[in-house]
Design a protein around this motif. Structure first.
Motif, mmCIF file in Angstrom:
data_model
loop_
_atom_site.group_PDB
_atom_site.id
_atom_site.type_symbol
_atom_site.label_atom_id
_atom_site.label_comp_id
_atom_site.label_asym_id
_atom_site.label_seq_id
_atom_site.Cartn_x
_atom_site.Cartn_y
_atom_site.Cartn_z
ATOM 1 N N ILE B 51 -14.326 22.244 -25.934
ATOM 2 C CA ILE B 51 -12.880 22.415 -25.813
ATOM 3 C C ILE B 51 -12.153 21.176 -26.333
ATOM 4 N N ALA B 52 -12.742 20.012 -26.136
ATOM 5 C CA ALA B 52 -12.119 18.797 -26.662
ATOM 6 C C ALA B 52 -12.047 18.863 -28.186
ATOM 7 N N GLU B 53 -13.102 19.341 -28.791
ATOM 8 C CA GLU B 53 -13.149 19.407 -30.250
ATOM 9 C C GLU B 53 -12.222 20.467 -30.824
ATOM 10 N N GLN B 54 -12.242 21.636 -30.204
ATOM 11 C CA GLN B 54 -11.624 22.802 -30.828
ATOM 12 C C GLN B 54 -10.399 23.339 -30.121
ATOM 13 N N GLY B 55 -10.221 22.940 -28.882
ATOM 14 C CA GLY B 55 -9.162 23.537 -28.095
ATOM 15 C C GLY B 55 -9.688 24.715 -27.284
ATOM 16 N N PHE B 56 -8.937 25.100 -26.277
ATOM 17 C CA PHE B 56 -9.385 26.151 -25.361
ATOM 18 C C PHE B 56 -9.548 27.503 -26.054
ATOM 19 N N SER B 57 -8.518 27.920 -26.748
ATOM 20 C CA SER B 57 -8.544 29.266 -27.328
ATOM 21 C C SER B 57 -9.582 29.407 -28.434
ATOM 22 N N ALA B 58 -9.790 28.334 -29.174
ATOM 23 C CA ALA B 58 -10.718 28.409 -30.297
ATOM 24 C C ALA B 58 -12.171 28.319 -29.836
ATOM 25 N N GLN B 138 -9.648 13.572 -24.193
ATOM 26 C CA GLN B 138 -9.044 14.284 -25.311
ATOM 27 C C GLN B 138 -8.444 15.606 -24.861
ATOM 28 N N VAL B 141 -5.339 15.189 -22.591
ATOM 29 C CA VAL B 141 -4.137 14.847 -23.350
ATOM 30 C C VAL B 141 -3.608 16.061 -24.100
ATOM 31 N N ALA B 142 -4.511 16.794 -24.696
ATOM 32 C CA ALA B 142 -4.100 17.930 -25.514
ATOM 33 C C ALA B 142 -3.394 19.005 -24.695
ATOM 34 N N GLU B 143 -3.770 19.141 -23.449
ATOM 35 C CA GLU B 143 -3.222 20.234 -22.643
ATOM 36 C C GLU B 143 -2.045 19.821 -21.768
ATOM 37 N N ARG B 146 1.622 21.058 -22.510
ATOM 38 C CA ARG B 146 1.804 22.453 -22.882
ATOM 39 C C ARG B 146 2.573 23.173 -21.779
ATOM 40 N N ASN B 148 3.872 27.302 -20.430
ATOM 41 C CA ASN B 148 3.515 28.721 -20.519
ATOM 42 C C ASN B 148 2.021 28.983 -20.597
ATOM 43 N N ARG B 149 1.240 28.230 -19.871
ATOM 44 C CA ARG B 149 -0.186 28.512 -19.880
ATOM 45 C C ARG B 149 -0.635 28.885 -18.467
#
Lengths: 231, 231
Positions: B51-58, B138, B141-143, B146, B148-149
């Motif tokens: 998830i750190a590399e690609q993100g949750f959805s990906a 990572q 920070v990315a999340e 955000r 609406n999740r």
DNA sequence: GTTTTTGAACTGACTGGTCAGTGCAAAAAC
DNA sequence: GTTTTTGCACTGACCAGTCAGTTCAAAAAC
């Protein structure tokens, strides 16, 4: 939460031209801007808020098209793919940010200010940018440290642009003796970016009623080490 | 880039219990840890890096299962859904971080250190955490900003925990007169978090060969306003 | 100045593929 | 003998990208 403002059109299309369909279509224009440019602008605006909210992968092209008030096909008529749309959006936004930072530093220099003044002016410019385009900032932070993504290289380029603007001021300051030559330019620049970024996002998210001056003052105090000591 | 280390198991499962299949399964244990816990641990480890590399959805559940060396069915035997797995991962990681920060502050207090010393120790603890668990950082920070999740509320809770640990030290410092009572506690805390976060990620990503001491020294200097002035 | 042609811009139904989540019988672990 | 894991086939929703066709303003032809 303030209604997220979006990025403005850019006078000269884009710094690094990307071949998309017909180049240099100065064709059908009205009021100096082609119809296409207007459409691309609408798509940027729609994409930036949606991706900031949900992330790139969770945002569908259908959503972007719908919010832009345009058919899905139009997205693909204007951008080669979803990723390309996103990359151009990144470049577009970061271009505005670096321009704003450098302008702030140069203005200070012109006014005969010190390098600390320049740093302070850049902090203010940074806060101003984030206040204007919170959605873009969100999206930028969220994607910045990802690896293994298609737009990895775009991100690196774009990151260097921002950090370099700050590093330049720090280096000048060290050269002129205003800053200690023991400071770590690269790391300090990163830390300053982080300071402004996180403080600004906190401001926008949790205390949006506060003024830019107010927030700027708090960060100035921290930067100049006026934290310890009597009030 | 250092090989991303993953989060260790946690002694007491989780602060806010979430109903997932059978609760309180103190059933089959060996060596103090149930088999289930070991599997969950493997899944956390796989999920955090992906998830750190690609993100949750990906990131797909199949990928997580594969990297954990486990069948897909096992993921759903242990977690109600992909989002639940992610939320528990978040709580898990932030729990470790706040514990580490508070521990650092308390240790300083026990040693009779000042509040600046406490802040300094927390910066070091923060850097240490990020160096140990870069992937988790990572992802966090990315999340964090955000909206609406699904896990929005979890994020808010978890954010407050971290910031509050720093705010507490700042407030104590103001009360005891060590810090100026003009500082903006909330904003300063956010700025400090940002400073450490971004500097550390920059360190891990672009100059991983540097030592923690080195990086810590650079940030200490910045914090204590020892940037301007002669070397 | 009216008719015809052109082509850039746009549309939206459609396709091929992907993925979260299910179901379950058999095996393994304990 | 109970809990946990496996393997795998399956479903239904969703989604990036395609493409044949439409629109319309301006240019060309007359």
């Amino acid at each position: 939460m303030t209604p997220p403002r979006t990025l403005p059109p850019v006078p000269s299309p884009r710094s690094i031209p990307v071949t998309i369909g017909a180049m240099d279509s100065s064709s059908t224009r009205s009021g100096g801007r082609t119809r296409r440019e207007a459409t691309r602008q609408k798509l940027y605006e729609a994409a930036v808020t949606l991706i900031a909210e949900q992330g790139f992968s969770a945002t569908t092209v259908d959503e972007i098209a719908e919010r832009a008030g345009v058919a899905k096909g139009t997205v693909y008529y204007n951008f080669a793919s979803k990723s390309v749309l996103f990359e151009e959006l990144l470049r577009h936004g970061v271009g505005l940010l670096t321009a704003s930072l450098r302008e702030a530093a140069e203005q200070t220099a012109r006014d005969g200010g010190s390098k600390v003044d320049a740093l302070d002016a850049m902090i203010r410019a940074g806060l101003g940018f984030i206040a204007r385009y919170p959605a873009f900032t969100q999206l930028y932070v969220a994607e910045l440290w990802r690896t293994n993504r298609a737009w990895q290289s775009t991100l690196m380029v774009v990151r260097r642009e921002v950090v370099a603007a700050i590093e330049d001021v720090l280096r000048d300051g060290v050269a002129s003796g205003e800053f200690s030559d023991e400071i770590d330019v690269q790391l300090t620049a990163a830390a300053l970016v982080g300071m402004v970024l996180v403080a600004a996002l906190d401001w926008q998210s949790f205390q949006p009623e506060r003024s830019l001056d107010d927030v700027h003052a708090a960060l100035s105090r921290l930067l100049q080490g006026r934290v310890s000591g009597r009030g």
